[in-house]
Write a protein that holds these residues in place. Structure first.
Motif, PDB file in Angstrom:
ATOM      1  N   LYS A 119       0.839  -1.190   0.000  1.00 16.05           N
ATOM      2  CA  LYS A 119       0.000   0.000   0.000  1.00 16.05           C
ATOM      3  C   LYS A 119       0.882   1.250   0.000  1.00 16.05           C
ATOM      4  CE  LYS A 119      -3.754  -2.235   2.547  1.00 16.05           C
ATOM      5  NZ  LYS A 119      -4.615  -2.179   3.761  1.00 16.05           N
ATOM      6  N   ASP A 120       0.271   2.353  -0.416  1.00 14.98           N
ATOM      7  CA  ASP A 120       0.943   3.653  -0.376  1.00 14.98           C
ATOM      8  C   ASP A 120       2.210   3.714  -1.231  1.00 14.98           C
ATOM      9  OD1 ASP A 120      -0.995   4.578   1.475  1.00 14.98           O
ATOM     10  OD2 ASP A 120       0.132   3.632   3.105  1.00 14.98           O
ATOM     11  N   VAL A 121       2.277   2.909  -2.274  1.00 12.05           N
ATOM     12  CA  VAL A 121       3.401   2.987  -3.208  1.00 12.05           C
ATOM     13  C   VAL A 121       3.156   4.161  -4.149  1.00 12.05           C
ATOM     14  CG1 VAL A 121       4.631   1.824  -5.072  1.00 12.05           C
ATOM     15  CG2 VAL A 121       3.870   0.532  -3.084  1.00 12.05           C
ATOM     16  N   LYS A 122       4.156   5.005  -4.314  1.00 14.10           N
ATOM     17  CA  LYS A 122       3.992   6.162  -5.189  1.00 14.10           C
ATOM     18  C   LYS A 122       5.310   6.504  -5.870  1.00 14.10           C
ATOM     19  CE  LYS A 122       4.746   9.480  -1.427  1.00 14.10           C
ATOM     20  NZ  LYS A 122       4.178  10.646  -0.693  1.00 14.10           N
ATOM     21  N   LEU A 123       5.203   7.228  -6.953  1.00 11.91           N
ATOM     22  CA  LEU A 123       6.378   7.627  -7.716  1.00 11.91           C
ATOM     23  C   LEU A 123       7.234   8.585  -6.902  1.00 11.91           C
ATOM     24  CD1 LEU A 123       7.554   7.191 -10.590  1.00 11.91           C
ATOM     25  CD2 LEU A 123       6.426   9.328 -11.250  1.00 11.91           C
ATOM     26  N   HIS A 124       8.529   8.341  -6.905  1.00 15.63           N
ATOM     27  CA  HIS A 124       9.471   9.191  -6.178  1.00 15.63           C
ATOM     28  C   HIS A 124      10.018  10.263  -7.109  1.00 15.63           C
ATOM     29  CE1 HIS A 124      12.688  10.175  -3.292  1.00 15.63           C
ATOM     30  NE2 HIS A 124      13.493  10.233  -4.345  1.00 15.63           N
ATOM     31  N   THR A 125      10.011  11.496  -6.668  1.00  9.07           N
ATOM     32  CA  THR A 125      10.592  12.595  -7.435  1.00  9.07           C
ATOM     33  C   THR A 125      12.035  12.795  -6.992  1.00  9.07           C
ATOM     34  OG1 THR A 125       8.452  13.693  -7.632  1.00  9.07           O
ATOM     35  CG2 THR A 125      10.407  15.028  -8.051  1.00  9.07           C
ATOM     36  N   LEU A 126      12.962  12.647  -7.907  1.00  4.23           N
ATOM     37  CA  LEU A 126      14.377  12.775  -7.575  1.00  4.23           C
ATOM     38  C   LEU A 126      14.727  14.202  -7.173  1.00  4.23           C
ATOM     39  CD1 LEU A 126      15.974  10.708 -10.491  1.00  4.23           C
ATOM     40  CD2 LEU A 126      15.754   9.996  -8.108  1.00  4.23           C
ATOM     41  N   THR A 127      15.527  14.327  -6.110  1.00  2.00           N
ATOM     42  CA  THR A 127      16.082  15.624  -5.745  1.00  2.00           C
ATOM     43  C   THR A 127      17.281  15.908  -6.647  1.00  2.00           C
ATOM     44  OG1 THR A 127      17.632  14.689  -4.146  1.00  2.00           O
ATOM     45  CG2 THR A 127      15.406  15.210  -3.352  1.00  2.00           C
ATOM     46  N   ASP A 128      17.795  17.101  -6.582  1.00  2.00           N
ATOM     47  CA  ASP A 128      18.964  17.447  -7.399  1.00  2.00           C
ATOM     48  C   ASP A 128      20.149  16.551  -7.066  1.00  2.00           C
ATOM     49  OD1 ASP A 128      17.521  19.424  -8.647  1.00  2.00           O
ATOM     50  OD2 ASP A 128      18.336  21.064  -7.431  1.00  2.00           O
ATOM     51  N   SER A 129      20.376  16.313  -5.782  1.00  2.00           N
ATOM     52  CA  SER A 129      21.520  15.485  -5.382  1.00  2.00           C
ATOM     53  C   SER A 129      21.307  14.031  -5.825  1.00  2.00           C
ATOM     54  CB  SER A 129      21.738  15.553  -3.871  1.00  2.00           C
ATOM     55  OG  SER A 129      20.611  15.062  -3.167  1.00  2.00           O
ATOM     56  N   GLU A 130      20.075  13.561  -5.807  1.00  2.00           N
ATOM     57  CA  GLU A 130      19.802  12.200  -6.258  1.00  2.00           C
ATOM     58  C   GLU A 130      19.990  12.070  -7.764  1.00  2.00           C
ATOM     59  OE1 GLU A 130      16.577  10.881  -2.797  1.00  2.00           O
ATOM     60  OE2 GLU A 130      15.881  11.744  -4.699  1.00  2.00           O
ATOM     61  N   ARG A 131      19.644  13.106  -8.501  1.00  2.00           N
ATOM     62  CA  ARG A 131      19.877  13.083  -9.945  1.00  2.00           C
ATOM     63  C   ARG A 131      21.365  12.965 -10.256  1.00  2.00           C
ATOM     64  NH1 ARG A 131      15.805  14.201 -13.411  1.00  2.00           N
ATOM     65  NH2 ARG A 131      13.815  14.830 -12.472  1.00  2.00           N
ATOM     66  N   VAL A 132      22.171  13.616  -9.456  1.00  2.00           N
ATOM     67  CA  VAL A 132      23.631  13.521  -9.629  1.00  2.00           C
ATOM     68  C   VAL A 132      24.094  12.084  -9.399  1.00  2.00           C
ATOM     69  CG1 VAL A 132      25.858  14.228  -8.679  1.00  2.00           C
ATOM     70  CG2 VAL A 132      24.069  15.933  -9.051  1.00  2.00           C
ATOM     71  N   LYS A 133      23.547  11.437  -8.356  1.00  2.00           N
ATOM     72  CA  LYS A 133      23.903  10.046  -8.077  1.00  2.00           C
ATOM     73  C   LYS A 133      23.508   9.123  -9.228  1.00  2.00           C
ATOM     74  CE  LYS A 133      23.569  10.132  -3.010  1.00  2.00           C
ATOM     75  NZ  LYS A 133      22.859   9.555  -1.845  1.00  2.00           N
ATOM     76  N   VAL A 134      22.309   9.318  -9.755  1.00  2.00           N
ATOM     77  CA  VAL A 134      21.838   8.478 -10.847  1.00  2.00           C
ATOM     78  C   VAL A 134      22.694   8.689 -12.095  1.00  2.00           C
ATOM     79  CG1 VAL A 134      19.904   8.006 -12.400  1.00  2.00           C
ATOM     80  CG2 VAL A 134      19.484   8.380  -9.966  1.00  2.00           C
ATOM     81  N   ALA A 135      23.025   9.939 -12.383  1.00  2.00           N
ATOM     82  CA  ALA A 135      23.867  10.241 -13.544  1.00  2.00           C
ATOM     83  C   ALA A 135      25.238   9.582 -13.402  1.00  2.00           C
ATOM     84  CB  ALA A 135      24.006  11.744 -13.716  1.00  2.00           C
ATOM     85  N   ALA A 136      25.792   9.619 -12.189  1.00  2.00           N
ATOM     86  CA  ALA A 136      27.106   9.014 -11.953  1.00  2.00           C
ATOM     87  C   ALA A 136      27.042   7.503 -12.121  1.00  2.00           C
ATOM     88  CB  ALA A 136      27.602   9.368 -10.555  1.00  2.00           C
ATOM     89  N   ALA A 137      25.944   6.898 -11.672  1.00  2.00           N
ATOM     90  CA  ALA A 137      25.789   5.451 -11.819  1.00  2.00           C
ATOM     91  C   ALA A 137      25.703   5.065 -13.291  1.00  2.00           C
ATOM     92  CB  ALA A 137      24.548   4.974 -11.068  1.00  2.00           C
TER      93      ALA A 137
END
Length: 254
Positions: free
Chosen positions: A2-20
């Motif tokens: 229950k309560d599963v929802k789309l997560h909005t990436l923060t700026d710092s998280e976007r940096v982590k994803v880009a690095a990965a």
């Protein structure tokens, strides 16, 4: 769930994803450029939940979905939480922990899931002459007989039931005699390949290592294993190196 929802990436998280993404092998990056339809992070998924690669509505493309909390999770925490699903309390007071070094959970997961996209797009494991399945897998979910009857193949990951912690040493001793880099690799030939590629890349490009430890009620080490050094695994890493060095494969090119 229950309560599963789309997560909005923060700026710092976007940096982590880009690095990965930037750290992926060239072949994996190219296949994602051609075949990735959607990448999403979800809140509300339990801690043992991981990631999912699934066919997209657009034929020939794939969606990858991650549990959002992996964005801030260490690799060791992720691996230990997942591994403990294999075992059940049996009064033995034995504990199992897994240590992964070299990078974080996100980078490992992206390596693993991007290899699924490669595998599904290029029939890497389903090719009748696949060097990753010969002598190991009969079909996507069935091992050859001597592996299928091993202790390592009787876990929750391979359609088995939870095993008492007291059997952990026997399970990992069995794994050490197999061609599998992890218990999760026994789930299917697709997971086998994804685990092989992820751990080979973490070792060769990130200086990482994988270790498993079984301890008693006082925290004293009973046994310790390092799967990246298992003979059967080291032999298969040579095939991973050949795969990742491919300049043109399944419609991708450098």
């Amino acid at each position: 769930m229950k309560d599963v929802k789309l997560h909005t990436l923060t700026d710092s998280e976007r940096v982590k994803v880009a690095a990965a993404f930037a750290s992926l092998p060239t072949l994996n990056r190219h296949i994602l450029e051609k075949r990735l339809h959607y990448l999403a992070f979800l809140d509300g998924i339990p801690g043992e939940g991981t990631a999912l690669t699934s066919p997209a509505t657009r034929k020939g493309f794939y969606d990858i979905t991650f549990r959002a909390s992996v964005l801030n999770e260490s690799l060791s925490t992720f691996l230990t939480t997942k591994e403990q699903r294999v075992f059940a309390a049996d009064g033995s007071d034995i504990a199992v922990s897994v240590e992964g070094t070299g990078t974080d959970a996100l980078t490992y997961l992206l390596l693993h899931e991007s290899t699924h996209v490669l595998d599904f797009s290029c029939n890497t494991t389903t090719d009748p002459h696949s060097r990753f399945t010969e002598g190991i897998w009969i079909d996507p979910d069935t091992m050859v007989s001597h592996l299928a009857t091993s202790a390592a193949a009787r876990t929750h990951f391979h359609q088995g039931h939870p095993i008492g912690f007291g059997e952990a040493v026997a399970v990992y001793d069995s794994l050490a005699q197999s061609p599998f880099v992890s218990l999760y690799a026994t789930a299917s030939q697709h997971e086998d390949l994804a685990e092989l590629v992820a751990w080979r890349e973490l070792m060769s490009q990130h200086g990482g290592n994988l270790s498993i430890e079984v301890t008693d009620s006082q925290g004293k080490t009973i046994r310790h294993w390092e799967p990246l050094t298992f003979p059967g695994v080291e032999k298969r890493f040579a095939e991973v190196d050949k795969l990742l060095a491919t300049k043109q494969y399944c419609g991708t090119s450098s």
